[in-house]
Design a protein around this motif. Structure first.
Motif, PDB file in Angstrom:
ATOM      1  N   ASN A  25       0.733   7.300   8.663  1.00 40.96           N
ATOM      2  CA  ASN A  25       1.420   7.626   7.413  1.00 40.96           C
ATOM      3  C   ASN A  25       2.817   7.026   7.305  1.00 40.96           C
ATOM      4  OD1 ASN A  25      -0.497   9.368   5.869  1.00 40.96           O
ATOM      5  ND2 ASN A  25      -0.494  10.464   7.823  1.00 40.96           N
ATOM      6  N   ASN A  27       3.237   3.796   7.207  1.00 41.08           N
ATOM      7  CA  ASN A  27       3.047   2.515   6.524  1.00 41.08           C
ATOM      8  C   ASN A  27       3.628   1.323   7.271  1.00 41.08           C
ATOM      9  OD1 ASN A  27       1.337   3.188   4.431  1.00 41.08           O
ATOM     10  ND2 ASN A  27       3.027   3.963   3.181  1.00 41.08           N
ATOM     11  N   LYS A  29       3.175  -1.481  10.390  1.00 38.28           N
ATOM     12  CA  LYS A  29       1.995  -2.115  10.991  1.00 38.28           C
ATOM     13  C   LYS A  29       1.999  -1.995  12.509  1.00 38.28           C
ATOM     14  CE  LYS A  29       0.523  -5.323   7.437  1.00 38.28           C
ATOM     15  NZ  LYS A  29       1.570  -5.677   6.479  1.00 38.28           N
ATOM     16  N   CYS A 118      -6.482   9.993   5.600  1.00 40.91           N
ATOM     17  CA  CYS A 118      -5.987   8.608   5.604  1.00 40.91           C
ATOM     18  C   CYS A 118      -6.475   7.794   4.398  1.00 40.91           C
ATOM     19  CB  CYS A 118      -6.298   7.891   6.915  1.00 40.91           C
ATOM     20  SG  CYS A 118      -5.238   8.440   8.284  1.00 40.91           S
ATOM     21  N   THR A 119      -6.893   8.512   3.328  1.00 40.35           N
ATOM     22  CA  THR A 119      -7.257   7.791   2.102  1.00 40.35           C
ATOM     23  C   THR A 119      -5.999   7.374   1.347  1.00 40.35           C
ATOM     24  OG1 THR A 119      -7.374   9.889   0.920  1.00 40.35           O
ATOM     25  CG2 THR A 119      -9.450   9.015   1.782  1.00 40.35           C
ATOM     26  N   ASN A 120      -4.873   7.970   1.734  1.00 41.83           N
ATOM     27  CA  ASN A 120      -3.615   7.702   1.032  1.00 41.83           C
ATOM     28  C   ASN A 120      -2.768   6.638   1.735  1.00 41.83           C
ATOM     29  OD1 ASN A 120      -3.419   9.615   3.151  1.00 41.83           O
ATOM     30  ND2 ASN A 120      -1.348  10.130   2.513  1.00 41.83           N
ATOM     31  N   ASN A 121      -3.267   6.065   2.812  1.00 36.35           N
ATOM     32  CA  ASN A 121      -2.497   5.020   3.487  1.00 36.35           C
ATOM     33  C   ASN A 121      -3.384   3.798   3.718  1.00 36.35           C
ATOM     34  OD1 ASN A 121      -3.945   5.437   5.986  1.00 36.35           O
ATOM     35  ND2 ASN A 121      -2.659   7.255   6.331  1.00 36.35           N
ATOM     36  N   MET A 122      -2.834   2.805   4.403  1.00 34.25           N
ATOM     37  CA  MET A 122      -3.542   1.522   4.488  1.00 34.25           C
ATOM     38  C   MET A 122      -4.764   1.561   5.413  1.00 34.25           C
ATOM     39  SD  MET A 122      -1.113  -0.774   6.955  1.00 34.25           S
ATOM     40  CE  MET A 122       0.550  -0.230   6.619  1.00 34.25           C
ATOM     41  N   HIS A 123      -4.925   2.679   6.153  1.00 34.96           N
ATOM     42  CA  HIS A 123      -5.991   2.700   7.162  1.00 34.96           C
ATOM     43  C   HIS A 123      -7.356   3.085   6.595  1.00 34.96           C
ATOM     44  CE1 HIS A 123      -3.055   2.033  10.327  1.00 34.96           C
ATOM     45  NE2 HIS A 123      -2.268   2.793   9.594  1.00 34.96           N
ATOM     46  N   GLY A 124      -7.360   4.030   5.651  1.00 38.06           N
ATOM     47  CA  GLY A 124      -8.603   4.343   4.946  1.00 38.06           C
ATOM     48  C   GLY A 124      -9.544   5.307   5.642  1.00 38.06           C
TER      49      GLY A 124
END
Lengths: 142, 412
Positions: A25, A27, A29, A118-124
């Motif tokens: 969360n 964001n 990398k 984790c639907t709200n971040n880049m990981h999914g």
């Protein structure tokens, strides 16, 4: 629907799930960069006493009291995932009042925070599960 | 099936969502005396404080009525129900017929008789978006505001305007602020906190008489002001049901399926009484979560489903100038307290059950306590000392926890 489930027999109290959550969360990398010199503020939290430990995060209830109680409509459920619209939330904490699991907490950068799988971040997909070395946290249909 | 809903706030939204869980086809008509898309009433103080705006105050998205396939009549008031003909008469003269009717008319501001009140030029209630807009246009940086009522509404109003006016004085008849949700010690902590923010309290006092912009109080004190807010309390808006001899006590009486004493008429939200399981009595629970859940329950039953609304309790989460308060249940029985600085915790236990709690400051995981009250969990089955010290699932047995975390999803 797939949910995060916890098997406390396998939990080592290593808290890696919390670190993976905070990283996911952030964001950022790079995990080291994301977590260096900070006190983490994860959405999954390990409860620990004597030799018992287990992680707790949002259960994504089918009858979510947090969503029903939300005074602004910021919390909503879509395809089974309960998410928060940070733009609408005013931080009244009615969700903290309602959640039987203690899985909603005041946010660090936002007003409130909770696991959104984790639907709200880049990981999914849930990074706590990925980071758990002992399969004590799983993401599956039951 | 034709559904008519009188009211366009939380309980109405609950009902629409409840109906649509079962019936995707039936015709739903919502009657709203206000001209607005459904908005969150408790946010009016946040609007004045600048923490939200009219767009973000919308309780459901812009396309809510379309998405739910319902019709909304804005700016129209239901004036009469004819339960024999199953019709609702509107102030516009229109007549709507229904198969199932929901009365979700909310509450009205209670304004006690006060001598000279009519002579006060700038006086307001603080319940609706229009109230907030009128108040906002009446105040200026030089305003001296007098608020009657140190309850949830009065104090949220005070917070909302605190940065925009010169001074705020709050008068209340009770001996403490927030008397509906706090005990004496808790109220004192919150009061000291609010007093740091340009708010002055005069308690144990009421207004004897207004003379223009001057209020003479029962303790002899005189308060000069230019804007008055009356926030003494709210009363259930029960008129439509009373007029047709439906059963009304303090609020509209409903059964566990949210049905009134009149066939095919349901009621939900602040206009009703709820059965409070912490005292086993009916009482008014004018709370947003309660309104939603009652509305949803009514909607499901109106559409032919079967759902009982059986776990109503008082519960409030509120904050003032950054200090959070969460309370629930009734303050009866044995008291367990823990007070450390501004963190204040009191748990109330009777008959081996948690009946109520007050948390000020640290409110982390408060819902664990709420759940113990709602589920009537016998405290002998959990580690009460542990949960009192630190709310968490650790206090439950491993077996119970595996149900909670291992796949059985919560049902309410």
């Amino acid at each position: 629907m797939k949910r995060v489930y916890v098997n406390e027999k396998w939990c080592l109290a290593c808290h890696l799930c919390e670190y993976y959550c905070a990283f996911a969360n952030s964001n950022e990398k790079d995990m080291v960069k994301a977590l260096k010199d900070i006190v983490i503020h994860p959405r999954i939290r390990v409860e620990q006493k004597d030799n018992i430990s287990f992680a707790v995060s949002c259960r994504h209830c089918e009858e979510p009291l947090c969503v029903k109680g939300c005074i602004t409509g910021a919390l909503s459920i879509k395809d089974g995932v309960i998410s928060v619209d940070q733009n609408k939330c005013v931080g009244c904490f009615t969700c903290i009042l309602c959640c039987p699991y203690g899985a909603v907490s005041p946010g660090e950068k936002s007003v409130i925070q909770k696991c959104e799988l984790c639907t709200n971040n880049m990981h999914g997909s849930p990074q706590c599960v990925k980071g758990c070395p002992n399969n004590a946290i799983v993401f599956e249909e039951r | 099936m034709k559904y008519v809903i009188i009211g366009n706030s939380t309980a109405a939204v609950g009902a629409v969502e409840g109906i649509r869980k079962i019936d995707m086809e039936g015709e739903i008509t919502i009657i709203s005396k206000e001209p607005y898309h459904v908005y969150s009433r408790p946010l009016i103080s946040y609007l004045l404080y600048g923490k939200t705006d009219e767009e973000r105050m919308k309780y459901r998205k812009e396309d809510f009525y379309d998405a739910m396939n319902c019709k909304v009549l804005l700016g129209k008031k239901a004036v009469k129900i004819d339960d024999a003909k199953k019709e609702v008469l509107l102030d516009s003269g229109e007549v709507l017929n229904y198969d199932k009717l929901l009365v979700a008319t909310g509450s009205l501001p209670f304004v006690p008789p006060m001598k000279g009140l009519e002579g006060v030029e700038k006086r307001f209630s603080f319940m609706s978006l229009d109230d907030a807009k009128k108040l906002e246009s009446a105040i200026s940086p030089n305003s001296k505001v007098l608020i009657i009522g140190a309850g949830l509404i009065g104090l949220k109003c005070a917070e909302g305007i605190s940065k925009k006016v010169e001074s705020i004085t709050v008068v209340d008849l009770a001996d403490r602020i927030l008397s509906s949700i706090l005990d004496n010690d808790g109220a004192e902590i919150v009061k000291s906190h609010i007093e740091k923010e340009n708010v002055r309290f005069i308690l144990n006092a009421k207004v004897e008489e207004f003379t223009g912009n001057s209020a003479l109080l029962s303790n002899g004190e005189k308060v000069e002001f230019d804007v008055l807010v009356v926030a003494v309390g709210v009363i259930p808006n029960t008129g439509l049901i009373k007029d047709i001899n439906g059963k009304v006590n303090r609020g509209i009486v409903i059964d566990e399926f949210c049905q009134t004493s009149i066939p095919d008429i349901y009621a939900a939200g602040d206009c009703c009484e709820s059965f409070d399981i912490t005292i086993d009595q009916n009482r008014i629970l004018a709370l947003l979560p309660n309104a939603y859940m009652q509305g949803e329950c009514a909607g499901i039953n109106m559409a032919g489903g079967k759902k009982e609304f059986g776990k109503a309790i008082p519960m409030n989460a509120i904050s003032f100038f950054g200090l959070h308060i969460i309370t629930a249940g009734s303050y009866v029985g044995e008291v367990y307290s823990q007070i450390e600085g501004d963190n204040y915790k009191k748990l109330f236990v009777r008959d081996g059950l948690l009946k109520g709690y007050i948390l000020i400051g640290n409110v982390d995981k408060a819902g664990i306590y709420t759940s113990l009250i709602r589920e009537k969990t016998p405290l002998s089955e959990i580690d009460f000392e542990l949960v009192f010290q630190s709310p968490g699932l650790m206090a439950f047995t491993r077996r119970e926890r595996s149900k909670m975390l291992g796949g059985v999803v919560n049902e309410y």
